[in-house]
Enzyme design. Sequence first.
Site, short mmCIF file in Angstrom:
data_model
loop_
_atom_site.label_atom_id
_atom_site.label_comp_id
_atom_site.label_asym_id
_atom_site.label_seq_id
_atom_site.Cartn_x
_atom_site.Cartn_y
_atom_site.Cartn_z
N THR A 1 10.00 -5.02 -0.52
CA THR A 1 9.67 -3.76 -1.19
C THR A 1 10.50 -2.60 -0.65
OG1 THR A 1 7.88 -2.14 -1.35
CG2 THR A 1 7.78 -3.60 0.51
N ASP A 2 10.60 -1.56 -1.46
CA ASP A 2 11.28 -0.35 -0.97
C ASP A 2 10.47 0.39 0.09
OD1 ASP A 2 9.26 0.67 -2.62
OD2 ASP A 2 10.61 1.82 -3.91
N GLU A 3 9.16 0.04 0.18
CA GLU A 3 8.29 0.79 1.12
C GLU A 3 8.69 0.59 2.57
OE1 GLU A 3 4.15 0.98 0.44
OE2 GLU A 3 4.35 0.91 -1.72
N TYR B 1 0.53 -2.11 5.25
CA TYR B 1 1.21 -2.97 4.27
C TYR B 1 2.71 -2.99 4.48
CZ TYR B 1 3.62 -4.12 -0.09
OH TYR B 1 4.51 -4.64 -0.99
N LYS C 1 5.30 -6.00 5.69
CA LYS C 1 6.44 -6.46 4.89
C LYS C 1 7.73 -6.33 5.71
CE LYS C 1 6.59 -7.68 1.14
NZ LYS C 1 6.43 -9.03 0.53
#
Length: 366
Positions: free
Chosen positions: A134-136, A160, A164
């Site tokens: 993810t970009d997060e 989260y 990741k």
Amino acid sequence: MKKLLVTGGAGFIGANFVHYWLSKYPEDNVVVLDALTYAGNLENLAVVQNNENFSFVKGDICDQALVETLLIDHQVDTLVHFAAESHVDRSITGPDAFIETNILGTYSLLKAAKKCWLDDRDKPFEHRFHHVSTDEVYGTLSASDPAFTEDTAYAPNSPYSASKAASDHLVRAYHHTYGLNVTTSNCSNNYGPYHFPEKLIPLVITNILHNKSLPIYGDGMQIRDWLYVEDHAYGIDLVLNKGRIGENYNIGGNNEWANINIVKEVCALVETRFAESSELATRFPEALAAIEANTESLITYVTDRLGHDRRYAIDATKTRVELGYEPKETFETGIAKTVSWYLDNEAWWKAVMDGSYQDWVEGQYS
Ligand code: NAD
Ligand code: DAU
């Protein structure tokens, strides 16, 4: 011809990926491994269930022995890893499952892949471990910051995104240390069919239809880059077929929206649909659009998410230049399709929301 193991294939993006893949590559074999948590739903795979090249296994990615058996029995050469706990709000109230599945689960898959594809082979075996991230993991941007590139330093802010990021690092290490053939994609916010109605866009659509408030966290000016889910599947396809081993590829929609504006856009689209079709007022009598009242009046500002990231934006230049990636769907067409899908698939979202679907699954597997 590839033989795929798709983890988390009964979830939102995984299921859309399986549909995409079997329709584009009908000769390939696809095995889905999914634990069917609250977010996983066999109904998401109903359109492929009779395909002879498709099979489903209910199981946990943390079960390394099971993963090894699947890799051997199905002669898997390509593992596409979607399985995760994916909802930021849940990671704030209960991080344990995120550490278990996202970190230890990915570690278990890497160990199984190393054993079956590297250690237990007499000769080199062509394989790929593709990790869906993810970009997060890149953290948060201010309004004037440049978008995330693959070289942006990781700075995850929620349990989260930290889980990741940890899994991304393990994937990288298994390539660097052991020579496992890995690729990773870091994608922005997806939307589209089968999106679980705890996430912003499907939550707003379903709440509008039930005349429930539309909760906007904080000032609603947080920005996300939205991508139609099939374009994510297309990006992963390009990475699998043309991507360089050991590389990360950003996938994004070039489509930044403040949350409040996206919610207003969805309100307007639903009103348009009701105006076009009188049948909708009969099916959803509670909706304000059924009485031509203002849907936006449901917007309610609520307490902000803890540690809420202000802005995400993806610079996908590397993926575009190296792999030729361009999203196929515009936001206008993608969001119109999505609203239509939710209006047409009330049975799906009602079942996943009230838990009756889960009861049925329990019955099937008990
Ligand atoms: P989702 O929550 O809809 O689906 C996750 C799936 O994984 C479910 O089917 C669930 O049953 C399964 N699962 C969970 N724990 C498992 C376990 N221990 N073993 C086996 N299966 C398990 O998630 P999603 O939105 O489809 O996201 C898929 C992947 O894409 C995730 O890795 C997520 O981090 C990543 N991602 C999501 C987005 C997004 O906008 N949703 C954007 C970028 C990346
Ligand atoms: O950026 C990619 C990520 O996008 C993925 O890695 C995650 O798995 C996925 O869940 C998504 O994370 P977000 O937190 O951005 O998505 P969510 O739909 O939960 O929220 C989108 C934005 O809307 C975010 O700024 C929080 C806000 N929000 C969300 C909900 C559910 C609200 O204002 N109100 C809400 O009720």
